[in-house]
Write an enzyme that holds these catalytic residues in place. Sequence first.
Site, PDB file in Angstrom:
ATOM      1  N   GLU A 140      40.916  42.999  41.427  1.00  0.00           N
ATOM      2  CA  GLU A 140      40.534  41.597  41.190  1.00  0.00           C
ATOM      3  C   GLU A 140      41.730  40.667  41.316  1.00  0.00           C
ATOM      4  O   GLU A 140      42.123  39.994  40.349  1.00  0.00           O
ATOM      5  CB  GLU A 140      39.873  41.452  39.828  1.00  0.00           C
ATOM      6  CG  GLU A 140      38.537  42.149  39.772  1.00  0.00           C
ATOM      7  CD  GLU A 140      37.738  41.838  38.505  1.00  0.00           C
ATOM      8  OE1 GLU A 140      38.329  41.412  37.506  1.00  0.00           O
ATOM      9  OE2 GLU A 140      36.516  42.040  38.539  1.00  0.00           O
ATOM     10  N   GLU A 177      31.936  47.268  40.914  1.00  0.00           N
ATOM     11  CA  GLU A 177      31.834  47.399  39.453  1.00  0.00           C
ATOM     12  C   GLU A 177      30.574  46.701  38.971  1.00  0.00           C
ATOM     13  O   GLU A 177      30.186  45.659  39.508  1.00  0.00           O
ATOM     14  CB  GLU A 177      33.010  46.700  38.754  1.00  0.00           C
ATOM     15  CG  GLU A 177      34.335  47.382  38.853  1.00  0.00           C
ATOM     16  CD  GLU A 177      35.417  46.597  38.103  1.00  0.00           C
ATOM     17  OE1 GLU A 177      35.092  45.837  37.170  1.00  0.00           O
ATOM     18  OE2 GLU A 177      36.591  46.724  38.474  1.00  0.00           O
TER      19      GLU A 177
HETATM   20  C1  GAL Z   1      36.609  43.634  35.688  1.00  0.00           C
HETATM   21  C2  GAL Z   1      37.850  44.488  35.900  1.00  0.00           C
HETATM   22  C3  GAL Z   1      37.731  45.813  35.170  1.00  0.00           C
HETATM   23  C4  GAL Z   1      37.234  45.623  33.771  1.00  0.00           C
HETATM   24  C5  GAL Z   1      35.935  44.869  33.807  1.00  0.00           C
HETATM   25  C6  GAL Z   1      35.330  44.615  32.456  1.00  0.00           C
HETATM   26  O1  GAL Z   1      36.872  42.302  35.866  1.00  0.00           O
HETATM   27  O2  GAL Z   1      38.085  44.719  37.252  1.00  0.00           O
HETATM   28  O3  GAL Z   1      39.001  46.433  35.182  1.00  0.00           O
HETATM   29  O4  GAL Z   1      38.187  44.928  33.054  1.00  0.00           O
HETATM   30  O5  GAL Z   1      36.140  43.619  34.392  1.00  0.00           O
HETATM   31  O6  GAL Z   1      34.159  43.849  32.537  1.00  0.00           O
END
Ligand code: GAL
Length: 669
Positions: free
Chosen positions: A149, A309
């Site tokens: 990110e 994710e």
């Molecule tokens: C994303 C990040 C992850 C984790 C996740 C939690 O933004 O890439 O590492 O922190 O959020 O929601």
Amino acid sequence: MEFGKMLHGGDYNPEQWLDRPDILDEDIRLMKQAHINCVTLGVFSWSVLERQEGEFCFDWLEEMIDRLYREGICTILATPTGGMPHWLTEKYPEVRQVQAEGRQNLPGKRHNFCYTSPKMRDLTGRIDRSLAQMSLRHEGIVMWHISNEMGGNFSDSACHCGQCQRAFREWLKEKYKTIEELNRAWWTVFWSHVYTDWEQIHSPVPHGENLVHGLNLDWRRFVTCQMTEFLKWEIASVREYSSLPVTTNFMYFFKPLDYDKMQRELDVVSWDSYPFWHKVKDETDMAVKAAACHSMMRSMKKKPFMLMESTPSVVNWRVNNPVKRPGMHMLSSMQAVAHGSATVQYFQWRKGRGSFEKFHGAVLDHKNDGNTRTFRDVADVGGRLAKMEGRILKTCNRPEIALIFDWENWWAVEDAAGPRLDLDYKKTFLQHYRAFWEAGLDVDIISMERELEGYRMVVAPLNYLYRKGYAERVERYVKEGGIYITTYWSGIVDDNDLCFTGEHPLEKVLGICQEEIDAPGEGFVNSITFLEKLYHTGDLCEIIHCKGARTVSVYMKEFYAGAPAVTENRYGDGRAYYLAAEFEQDFLNDFYREMTQEARIENPLGAKLPYGVTTALRKGEEDLIFVQNFNDCKVMVKTPGRFEEADSKIILDGEVWLEPFECKILTEI
Ligand code: GAL
């Protein structure tokens, strides 16, 4: 996509459990149960991979990659540069980001280094190259995940240190060549801000200059450019040894970085999706936002993207964090697939025991192993993907409609001190997008730099800034038969944020000229009729004149009663529409329904959809229709045709019933 299967997996941090071999054994057993076929390793693992400068320790990682591979689980390997080890920040303090106020960050947190720093490039290059060299020994690795990110550091994505100021000036020199040219582009005679030396230029900051729109716009461009250069650097570092595809995980509509520019360096676009499900009873608004993001990620390369994710249950960073209601995990995962994803991946496989994300949702909780609702939901998604992957992977979305969403426009339109100071481009854009979503029509979401040819209809809401060559491309598009729809406050400035003088750049195409724009106060609601129905206008009403266009609707009140509010102009073989005012959602829904019906564009069920239900079409030899119900109740769609449920082969004749939060995959028969 390159993998030959739909990936189902997520971020996995075995380095947090190296002293617990029992846990690692358990992980593999449960991954197989949950149909996990890939994991992302190494995100934020720098301090374990390089314990001191130059002291690499990859054994645990290599062992893990091989072990997983033997069990049929492949690895997406991250470069660990999202978070910096303490030895690094201690030894090289210059890599720590400087905030706009001039304060340098202390060590800690993540995503907070200076992207210009040559030292940071040395250090990241070295670990990346070492990992890439190591990767050659392991067949299990299928892809590179560059950093994490980028720019998402909880505050300002940019660094304002001396190195960045110098780089910014060099970037400006390269762009403008002479200081006179820069002064012209930034209109610096205003308030006596003419620069006489490049050294006088500083990034926009709260306690200094931040009202020169040309400066603000160029700074944002520069920040994207620096970040992209850093991304390219990391890609080049792994490429020295490895030819595996690369991605980096984007976020939601992330204003600081022009993702459309950055994505050009990647083989595959991926993003992290965390919609606020169950924030309110009506999920439609959230579903629209998530759908738009999925569509945008797919449209960047016009090919399948990766849902890198998502949470299997909750997040831990909102004030209240509702758990996913039954059905929502399958629905939200399938929503991504419906819009073109080739993967469903999670943050995170297993909850850690400590620190900030210990309560963030994960496939595995601190307790109960696989005996949880979340685990079963995840396993169900994995099972369905495995069953359907052969059919899904042969398809991709090919919408006939494109919506323009452009970062440069976003930056400029919200920076402008114009008719309103609270203009919200994303919100306006999403209102237009929503009209298509409600109609069950997936669209592409593209920047102003992209090809318009091939689309039957192009919609450009609040298109304030015109990039070089854009007006000419729209003109050609309409002349050759395209349908172009744009709105008030469009075509106002060029790409230096300088107002166009004379006529609107698309005056001939739109057949109108703009005169004034009114931001009426409370109690001044205006209205129009369209196809005999009454609609209210919103916060902006532009007063325009027809210069060849036909008036479709007029304002009904105020001194501009009778002036055109909606116009249509025939140009070449195509048509161009101008919506002079902001309108309520109802109008947009009805207007676009009329436009699409006229153009004979219909949703893949050919049906009127109940509220909260949408469809998306993945085309291939066999077309797959994803019918998604975001209502927490059972609904029925009446369809003119017959369909078969792709999973169960059940025939649906004229009626498609959907359970609460259900997604059905159908084929037409
Ligand atoms: C994303 C990040 C992850 C984790 C996740 C939690 O933004 O890439 O590492 O922190 O959020 O929601």
